[in-house]
Design a protein around this motif. Structure first.
Motif, PDB file in Angstrom:
ATOM      1  N   ASN A 204      66.118  27.240 168.047  1.00 42.89           N
ATOM      2  CA  ASN A 204      65.733  25.833 168.222  1.00 42.89           C
ATOM      3  C   ASN A 204      64.302  25.543 167.772  1.00 42.89           C
ATOM      4  N   SER A 205      63.625  26.515 167.170  1.00 44.06           N
ATOM      5  CA  SER A 205      62.350  26.217 166.523  1.00 44.06           C
ATOM      6  C   SER A 205      62.629  25.421 165.251  1.00 44.06           C
ATOM      7  N   LYS A 206      61.673  24.574 164.874  1.00 45.18           N
ATOM      8  CA  LYS A 206      61.890  23.772 163.677  1.00 45.18           C
ATOM      9  C   LYS A 206      60.595  23.611 162.899  1.00 45.18           C
ATOM     10  N   ILE A 207      60.743  23.511 161.585  1.00 45.31           N
ATOM     11  CA  ILE A 207      59.642  23.292 160.656  1.00 45.31           C
ATOM     12  C   ILE A 207      59.920  21.984 159.916  1.00 45.31           C
ATOM     13  N   LYS A 208      58.964  21.056 159.986  1.00 46.83           N
ATOM     14  CA  LYS A 208      59.078  19.806 159.242  1.00 46.83           C
ATOM     15  C   LYS A 208      58.243  19.910 157.972  1.00 46.83           C
ATOM     16  N   LEU A 209      58.909  19.935 156.843  1.00 41.77           N
ATOM     17  CA  LEU A 209      58.269  20.103 155.540  1.00 41.77           C
ATOM     18  C   LEU A 209      58.015  18.730 154.928  1.00 41.77           C
ATOM     19  N   LEU A 235      54.290  29.217 154.106  1.00 42.70           N
ATOM     20  CA  LEU A 235      54.102  27.967 153.364  1.00 42.70           C
ATOM     21  C   LEU A 235      53.408  28.295 152.050  1.00 42.70           C
ATOM     22  N   GLU A 236      54.059  27.987 150.933  1.00 43.77           N
ATOM     23  CA  GLU A 236      53.515  28.295 149.613  1.00 43.77           C
ATOM     24  C   GLU A 236      52.841  27.093 148.956  1.00 43.77           C
ATOM     25  N   LYS A 237      53.176  25.882 149.446  1.00 40.56           N
ATOM     26  CA  LYS A 237      52.629  24.692 148.813  1.00 40.56           C
ATOM     27  C   LYS A 237      52.804  23.521 149.770  1.00 40.56           C
ATOM     28  N   GLY A 238      51.839  22.588 149.761  1.00 41.13           N
ATOM     29  CA  GLY A 238      51.986  21.365 150.554  1.00 41.13           C
ATOM     30  C   GLY A 238      51.623  21.567 152.009  1.00 41.13           C
ATOM     31  N   ASN A 239      52.263  20.795 152.907  1.00 46.99           N
ATOM     32  CA  ASN A 239      51.960  20.895 154.324  1.00 46.99           C
ATOM     33  C   ASN A 239      53.217  20.758 155.153  1.00 46.99           C
ATOM     34  N   ALA A 240      53.110  21.240 156.400  1.00 47.08           N
ATOM     35  CA  ALA A 240      54.266  21.257 157.290  1.00 47.08           C
ATOM     36  C   ALA A 240      53.792  21.257 158.737  1.00 47.08           C
ATOM     37  N   PHE A 241      54.639  20.683 159.603  1.00 46.88           N
ATOM     38  CA  PHE A 241      54.445  20.748 161.041  1.00 46.88           C
ATOM     39  C   PHE A 241      55.455  21.733 161.625  1.00 46.88           C
ATOM     40  N   ALA A 242      54.977  22.574 162.530  1.00 47.45           N
ATOM     41  CA  ALA A 242      55.843  23.549 163.185  1.00 47.45           C
ATOM     42  C   ALA A 242      55.974  23.205 164.660  1.00 47.45           C
ATOM     43  N   PHE A 243      57.215  23.191 165.141  1.00 45.68           N
ATOM     44  CA  PHE A 243      57.503  22.954 166.551  1.00 45.68           C
ATOM     45  C   PHE A 243      58.375  24.104 167.022  1.00 45.68           C
ATOM     46  N   LEU A 244      57.750  25.091 167.687  1.00 44.22           N
ATOM     47  CA  LEU A 244      58.443  26.312 168.061  1.00 44.22           C
ATOM     48  C   LEU A 244      58.972  26.211 169.489  1.00 44.22           C
ATOM     49  N   SER A 245      60.030  26.968 169.731  1.00 38.69           N
ATOM     50  CA  SER A 245      60.646  26.934 171.060  1.00 38.69           C
ATOM     51  C   SER A 245      59.986  27.905 172.028  1.00 38.69           C
ATOM     52  N   GLY A 246      58.957  28.621 171.570  1.00 44.03           N
ATOM     53  CA  GLY A 246      58.250  29.534 172.458  1.00 44.03           C
ATOM     54  C   GLY A 246      58.613  30.981 172.196  1.00 44.03           C
ATOM     55  N   LYS A 247      57.718  31.898 172.629  1.00 45.96           N
ATOM     56  CA  LYS A 247      57.892  33.319 172.382  1.00 45.96           C
ATOM     57  C   LYS A 247      58.477  33.990 173.616  1.00 45.96           C
ATOM     58  N   SER A 248      59.416  34.925 173.416  1.00 46.11           N
ATOM     59  CA  SER A 248      60.015  35.656 174.521  1.00 46.11           C
ATOM     60  C   SER A 248      60.572  36.957 173.971  1.00 46.11           C
ATOM     61  N   PHE A 269      51.899  23.156 165.793  1.00 45.37           N
ATOM     62  CA  PHE A 269      50.734  23.289 164.931  1.00 45.37           C
ATOM     63  C   PHE A 269      51.067  22.768 163.538  1.00 45.37           C
ATOM     64  N   PHE A 270      50.016  22.604 162.732  1.00 41.38           N
ATOM     65  CA  PHE A 270      50.118  22.026 161.385  1.00 41.38           C
ATOM     66  C   PHE A 270      49.565  23.017 160.374  1.00 41.38           C
ATOM     67  N   LEU A 271      50.214  23.131 159.213  1.00 41.89           N
ATOM     68  CA  LEU A 271      49.765  23.996 158.123  1.00 41.89           C
ATOM     69  C   LEU A 271      49.630  23.181 156.845  1.00 41.89           C
ATOM     70  N   SER A 277      43.298  28.371 149.777  1.00 44.63           N
ATOM     71  CA  SER A 277      43.117  28.518 151.217  1.00 44.63           C
ATOM     72  C   SER A 277      44.251  27.837 151.963  1.00 44.63           C
ATOM     73  N   THR A 278      44.281  28.061 153.277  1.00 40.45           N
ATOM     74  CA  THR A 278      45.279  27.438 154.154  1.00 40.45           C
ATOM     75  C   THR A 278      44.566  26.836 155.351  1.00 40.45           C
ATOM     76  N   LYS A 279      44.861  25.575 155.651  1.00 41.40           N
ATOM     77  CA  LYS A 279      44.321  24.908 156.831  1.00 41.40           C
ATOM     78  C   LYS A 279      45.334  25.007 157.964  1.00 41.40           C
ATOM     79  N   ILE A 280      44.823  25.280 159.177  1.00 42.42           N
ATOM     80  CA  ILE A 280      45.666  25.379 160.360  1.00 42.42           C
ATOM     81  C   ILE A 280      45.083  24.470 161.433  1.00 42.42           C
ATOM     82  N   ALA A 281      45.887  23.546 161.928  1.00 44.73           N
ATOM     83  CA  ALA A 281      45.503  22.684 163.047  1.00 44.73           C
ATOM     84  C   ALA A 281      46.458  22.966 164.200  1.00 44.73           C
ATOM     85  N   ASN A 282      45.905  23.366 165.346  1.00 44.78           N
ATOM     86  CA  ASN A 282      46.729  23.781 166.485  1.00 44.78           C
ATOM     87  C   ASN A 282      46.705  22.713 167.572  1.00 44.78           C
TER      88      ASN A 282
END
Length: 768
Positions: A204-209, A235-248, A269-271, A277-282
């Motif tokens: 149920n994790s999802k990546i919005k490209l 991520l090889e190009k552009g930007n994406a939002f990640a919405f993860l279901s959590g680590k277990s 978070f955002f990539l 370079s790569t920008k990361i916003a958490n």
């Protein structure tokens, strides 16, 4: 005595509240209708419902001493049912409905949103009915998701818009990736201009490209026996939002960033992948970054830049969310041009604005990342909308979005109530007629495909059998109320007469002499094609496989076979959308043995013979392929004859096993039919007296090697002499020192030299 009377009255009031459908309230001095709604309905904004129930048009008509009737029980029933529907939707989502039952869960969510809209409009009975349908639909979605949870798909294009393409490692070109396409390990996905895609993983994790972006699924593995999943994307190009279901312990989701090791303990978070370079916003939890000689922890609402060469910037604080000014959450507007506004954020370079018809923003109406003002106007059609805003700082880091605000846009004419009970949209049937049923308000008129339909005067229900033609059919149901307000629903129905079901496994899958399919390894991805959007069930007799999936719009499906044994029989059941069923029986055997070929002797690297024969032994070999055909196999030996071309010849012997595995032997053989090539030559001195020595050097080259001697002809005056030159390996040329037996002091002239290689190729060169 006074206390006792008061106590009895309170008990009587409580019985009215919870035991009867309505309560009566006497308006007190200084009390407003909002106060009454707050006290008895727990929501001051429901004051309109009190007016409606008492045939009042404005709050000014509510006077002290007036008795008001409030339908508390209807409101409580609707509220409780809405809570049940929400819980059922959450339970279905946790069961994986958004991956395995996307259509069913989306229908449940739509019904839930309709129930909320009816509640806000004061239609408590309709709100209750919608919530009941939402709860039922969510329950069906949960059952469907649980039954399909063992599917072998690793990730799904859950939603998207515009041009979305995917590419497998072995594919030379990109291909369209429609919604519901499945993605596997090492697959790439990209979006083009004005496009976006949401990738949903099995946990149920999802990546919005975003548009003009590209990512690769580096790892996507599922252990169905232990219910474990492991995913990694880059991520090889552009930007994406990640919405993860959590680590277990049951799931692990990783993000690969060039130049740094990452440990993600964040759910949002955002990539952004830039040139170097790569920008990361958490926006949640923490993300640990380890570069060259430096490690940082990016905490909630912080950002960092990672260079491809390994340098990591110190985390910086992101800008806060802008404050929403208007429209306020749950605001209602008539369909028209609507202004959106938010408070400015100090340090913001620009603002990101999103408007969609769903709270997950998978169905965008308007999106902009370049607004430099704090307001914007849009003309909207009737419907339910969600909007949010984010502030981007000077370094290009987007801050957290505002909490999504919901906006209700209503038609300027009254909306005609209409609900379709059957059939469901996208139904496939093998009957030439289908019954359309539904319900509307008693005063409304109904048309089905422009044919007027009678409405039951007691229940508001209606029905009409509709004839179908072969293939796709559209059925338009339209409701019109007395005020001219309309509402229509278009049903897409497919009438399939042909009940033939086909099944074909991957054509590259080989068969043995008995007709059994050959599996080349114990873990294998089985691919095939059948009818479009059909249910595919795979059952084995030995290993007790029970796998289920659905074919896509092109009829393609996949299964992952794990720990496959030496032989097994499979029964594949195909159920088409129209309900037709066929069962196919096939046998599969495991053959993971490599082919082996051994040469009897090594062919020469150089030769002057045009015909070449190569022989040897072979084991577990079906064919030996060469450029000009196949080698001749006789039992456990083989032979191959070919005619060489002058110059270099590359001989590739490709042994192919019955399971398709290969072994290649490559040899390079040079066919030398050319004489040696003359280079520079010299003689000193050019003129000598009688009985004196001269020195001669002649350079020459040949691909296969020069003969050790060369015959030299020279003259001294009228006398002609013949001498033998010897090849000097260290000097790389022919050399000789001769005594000239001329009669007098005379000029010396080199006449010719005969050069020859080891294969007998020779040429006499005239010297000047």
């Amino acid at each position: 005595m006074i206390k006792q009377i008061f106590f009895v009255l309170m008990i009587f009031h409580g019985v009215l509240l919870f035991g009867q459908s309505e309560i009566k309230v006497v308006v007190k001095s200084g009390e407003t209708v909002r106060d009454i709604a707050r006290e008895h309905l727990k929501d001051p904004d429901l004051w309109e419902e009190i007016l409606r129930s008492n045939n009042l048009k404005s709050p000014e008509q509510v006077k002290p001493g007036m008795t008001l009737v409030i339908p508390v029980e209807s409101i409580l029933k609707a509220k409780n049912q809405i809570s049940k529907a929400l819980k059922a939707i959450n339970d279905a989502t946790e069961a994986g409905a958004k991956t395995f039952a996307a259509q069913s869960i989306n229908t449940a969510i739509e019904l839930y949103n309709e129930a909320l809209a009816e509640r806000k409009a004061g239609n408590w009975k309709k709100s209750f009915d919608k919530a009941v349908l939402a709860e039922k639909q969510a329950g069906e979605a949960k059952k469907l998701a649980e039954s399909k949870s063992k599917t072998t798909s690793d990730a799904t294009v859950a939603s998207g818009k515009g041009k979305i393409e995917s590419k497998k490692p072995a594919d030379p070109l990109w291909k369209d990736a429609p919604v519901r396409s499945k993605l596997f390990e090492n697959d790439r996905l990209r979006t083009l201009s004005n496009s976006f895609a949401e990738i949903l993983f099995q946990d149920n994790s999802k990546i919005k490209l975003s548009e003009n972006s590209q990512l690769v699924i580096q790892k996507a593995r599922v252990d169905l026996l232990q219910n474990k999943s492991e995913s990694e994307v880059k991520l090889e190009k552009g930007n994406a939002f990640a919405f993860l279901s959590g680590k277990s312990p049951k799931k692990d989701f990783k993000v690969s960033v060039p130049g740094a090791e990452t440990e993600v303990n964040s759910k949002a978070f955002f990539l952004k992948k830039e040139e170097k370079s790569t920008k990361i916003a958490n926006y949640d939890g923490e993300i640990a970054l380890k570069g060259k000689g430096k490690s940082v922890v990016v905490k909630e609402n912080q950002g960092s830049t990672v260079s491809d060469n390994g340098s990591v910037s110190d985390p910086k604080n992101l800008l806060p969310s802008p404050g929403i000014k208007f429209p306020e959450n749950n605001a209602k507007y008539l369909a028209d041009t609507i202004s959106f506004a938010w408070n400015p954020v100090t340090g913001a370079r620009r603002y990101w604005f999103q408007l969609a018809t769903d709270k997950d923003f998978n169905n965008p109406v308007f999106t902009s990342k370049t607004l430099t003002v704090t307001s914007y106007k849009l003309t909207l059609e009737p419907g339910v909308y969600y909007w949010q805003v984010s502030a981007e700082d000077a370094d290009g880091f987007p801050g957290p979005y505002t909490k999504p605000s919901v906006l209700f846009v209503e038609s300027k004419t009254t909306y005609a109530y209409l609900t379709i009970q059957s059939p469901q949209n996208e139904t496939v049937t093998d009957k030439d007629e289908i019954l359309v049923t539904g319900a509307t308000d008693l005063a409304n008129t109904i048309e089905i495909n422009s044919n007027k339909v009678d409405v039951d005067p007691n229940t508001g229900s209606f029905s009409l059998p509709v004839k179908l033609t072969k293939g796709n059919n559209s059925i338009v149901v339209k409701a019109v109320n007395p005020n001219g307000g309309e509402n229509s629903v278009t049903l897409r129905i497919k009438y399939e007469v042909d009940s033939v079901i086909a099944l074909q496994f991957d054509p590259s899958l080989l068969k043995d002499m008995s007709g059994s399919y050959i599996i080349p390894s114990s873990e294998f991805v089985l691919r095939g094609t059948t009818n479009a959007s059909a249910q595919v069930l795979l059952r084995s007799t030995v290993q007790n496989y029970h796998l289920k999936t659905f074919s896509n719009e092109n009829g393609e499906f996949t299964f992952t076979l794990q720990k496959f044994t030496r032989a097994d029989s499979f029964y594949t059941t195909i159920v088409s959308r129209s309900g037709h069923r066929s069962v196919f029986a096939d046998r599969f055997v495991l053959d993971d043995v490599q082919p082996v070929i051994t040469l009897s002797s090594e062919p020469p690297q150089f030769t002057n013979k045009k015909m070449l024969e190569i022989t040897g032994s072979c084991n577990n070999v079906r064919t030996i392929e060469v450029a000009s055909g196949e080698a001749v196999i006789n039992g456990e030996t083989f032979s191959y004859r070919t005619e060489l071309r002058p110059g270099q010849n590359q001989i590739d012997l490709t042994a192919v096993a019955p399971n398709g595995r290969t072994m290649v032997i490559r040899r390079n053989i040079y066919l030398d039919l050319e004489a040696p090539v003359l280079g520079a030559y010299n003689m000193t001195p050019l003129k000598v007296p009688a009985d004196r020595y001269i020195t001669v050097t002649i350079a020459a080259t040949d691909i296969s090697g020069l003969k050790r001697t060369a015959k030299l002809i020279y003259s001294a005056g009228e006398d002609v002499f013949s001498e033998t030159l010897l090849y000097n390996d260290a000097a790389g040329m022919y050399q000789g020192r001769f005594l000239v037996r001329a009669k007098t002091n005379t000029d010396l002239i080199l006449r010719s030299v005969l050069l020859e290689d080891y294969f007998g190729n020779f040429k006499e060169y005239k010297l000047k």
